[in-house]
Enzyme design. Structure first.
Site, PDB file in Angstrom:
ATOM      1  NE  ARG A 122      -3.768  -2.416   2.447  1.00 59.65           N
ATOM      2  CZ  ARG A 122      -3.729  -3.686   2.800  1.00 59.65           C
ATOM      3  NH1 ARG A 122      -2.607  -3.963   3.175  1.00 59.65           N
ATOM      4  NH2 ARG A 122      -4.495  -4.361   2.708  1.00 59.65           N
ATOM      5  CG  HIS A 147      -0.851  -5.756  -4.115  1.00 60.57           C
ATOM      6  ND1 HIS A 147       0.393  -5.505  -3.482  1.00 60.57           N
ATOM      7  CD2 HIS A 147      -1.728  -6.676  -3.803  1.00 60.57           C
ATOM      8  CE1 HIS A 147       0.347  -6.346  -2.452  1.00 60.57           C
ATOM      9  NE2 HIS A 147      -0.946  -6.981  -2.611  1.00 60.57           N
ATOM     10  CG  HIS A 218      -0.066 -11.503  -3.796  1.00 61.91           C
ATOM     11  ND1 HIS A 218      -1.043 -12.220  -2.938  1.00 61.91           N
ATOM     12  CD2 HIS A 218      -0.279 -10.021  -3.123  1.00 61.91           C
ATOM     13  CE1 HIS A 218      -1.795 -11.490  -2.099  1.00 61.91           C
ATOM     14  NE2 HIS A 218      -1.135 -10.213  -2.183  1.00 61.91           N
ATOM     15  CD  GLU A 356       1.826 -10.352  -0.114  1.00 56.08           C
ATOM     16  OE1 GLU A 356       1.842  -9.075  -0.862  1.00 56.08           O
ATOM     17  OE2 GLU A 356       0.982 -10.496   0.800  1.00 56.08           O
TER      18      GLU A 356
END
Length: 391
Positions: A122, A147, A218, A356
């Site tokens: 973010r 993303h 991801h 991630e």
């Protein structure tokens, strides 16, 4: 003597004729194979995965190592659609959440298996500044940019630069101001499947203008191999003494908080579900775990970052990375509306987890975080490895 010469001549002509027929048959077989499925360097299987509404062809590549482990990757979003790993009895099952068709990937989904860019995670209010100039990005996650925006790297067709028996090299050129980011960014991502059952993901990027970059993968994992099961029984370990608390909008506050004596302490293996329902403001804000951990030994190159273990199957996954952080996401926003890839039913809440590897969320707006700035003439590099075994 003439009889002998004629015999040799006849044999030679016969051999040439047979070779010609065989060559024609091989060409015919290759042509037939190329219509829908093409072998590349013997062991890499390429097949048609569908066509986008814009008429772009999407292909799927299968990498396979000497043990029988397989990884499927599509050119749409560079997504891992499946990855098989052995259990304690040697049974290989898919451990990555995904879909069976391109149409399902084209619809709204939570980034299943995708390459993420230009910026993973973010950015607050969809804005950041470089050298006094403010850049505005899409607010596609409430007030946040998430993303890479409306059409991030997860939604573009990647070009196959090279495909080998255990390797796939993909590239994508993001033009200047695409999704609001400055600079023409040229990115290469290489997937390598090794015979020790590890999957390496190598990233490179260059730019012609000062910009920000934060790439990641991801994939959602469920080591049980049964995606109808929850991941709360997985034992998670994260090599981090600190994590980043977040605001109500899931943006880091800027504080680095010690994990000791909190629900965020995974320095020793702990079931994902042990503390996930604890009375904790941070867990309540995210609906579970959706935070960045500040990895230890950040300046020592490739090192251990995290692991996950599923006791019932014996499957064990280790994550090594060069990145300073890792986002442990416990699948809080899976809501039972997406169909399972195998069998009947849907992906329910917490049926998959993500690890991630990344730079910290909102880094462009937080000076005390490791820099995500890429200058012209420099090369962004990053590497992460997912290794599978049993114990």
């Amino acid at each position: 003597m003439n009889t002998v010469k004629r015999s040799f001549l006849s044999c030679g002509l016969l051999i040439l004729a047979l070779a010609f027929v065989q060559c024609k048959n091989e060409n015919k077989e290759t042509q037939t194979l190329d219509e829908d499925t093409t072998k590349v360097d013997q062991e890499v299987l390429k097949e048609d995965f569908g066509t986008t509404p814009d008429g772009e062809q999407v292909e799927q590549y299968t990498l396979r190592n000497e043990n029988g482990m397989e990884v499927n990757i599509i050119t749409y979003g560079g997504r891992i659609t499946s990855l098989t790993a052995p259990d304690a009895e040697g049974n290989y099952e898919d451990v990555v959440l995904g879909f069976n068709s391109l149409e399902q990937y084209l619809e709204d989904n939570p980034f299943f298996g995708a390459l993420i860019g230009r910026f993973g995670n973010r950015i607050a209010n969809g804005k950041f500044s470089l050298d006094g100039e403010e850049y505005t990005l899409a607010q596609n996650d409430g007030q946040n940019h998430l993303h890479g925006g409306e059409k991030g790297f997860d939604k573009v067709i990647w070009t196959v630069e090279e495909a080998g028996p255990r390797m796939l090299k993909l590239s994508y050129v993001s033009e200047d101001m695409e999704e609001g980011y400055p600079g023409k960014l040229e990115t290469i991502v290489t997937y390598t499947l090794n015979d020790d059952n590890s999957l390496d993901v190598d990233y490179e990027a260059t730019t012609d203008k000062k910009t920000v970059v934060n790439l990641t993968q991801h994939a959602y994992f469920n080591l049980s191999g049964d995606f109808s099961e929850s991941i709360l029984d997985h034992e998670i370990k994260i090599n981090a003494d600190q994590y980043l608390p977040v605001t109500e909008n899931l943006i880091p506050t800027g504080e680095l908080q010690d994990v000791a004596n909190t629900a965020f302490d995974f320095r020793e293996p702990k079931e994902a579900g042990k503390d996930i329902e604890a009375s904790n403001e941070q867990l309540q804000r995210a609906g579970g775990y959706d935070h960045n951990w500040v990895l230890n030994e950040q300046d020592s190159g490739m090192r251990f970052a995290a692991s996950a273990y599923h006791p019932a199957s014996g499957r064990f996954m280790e994550v090594h990375t060069t990145e300073p952080g890792i986002q442990f996401y416990s699948g809080n926003f899976l809501d039972g509306t997406l169909p399972l890839q195998y069998g009947e039913g849907n992906y329910e809440k917490r049926s998959g987890f993500c690890l991630e590897t990344q730079h910290y969320p909102d880094s462009p707006n937080q000076e005390n975080f490791p820099s995500v700035i890429l200058e012209p003439g420099d090369t962004y590099t990053s590497k992460t490895s997912f290794k599978f075994s049993v114990k």
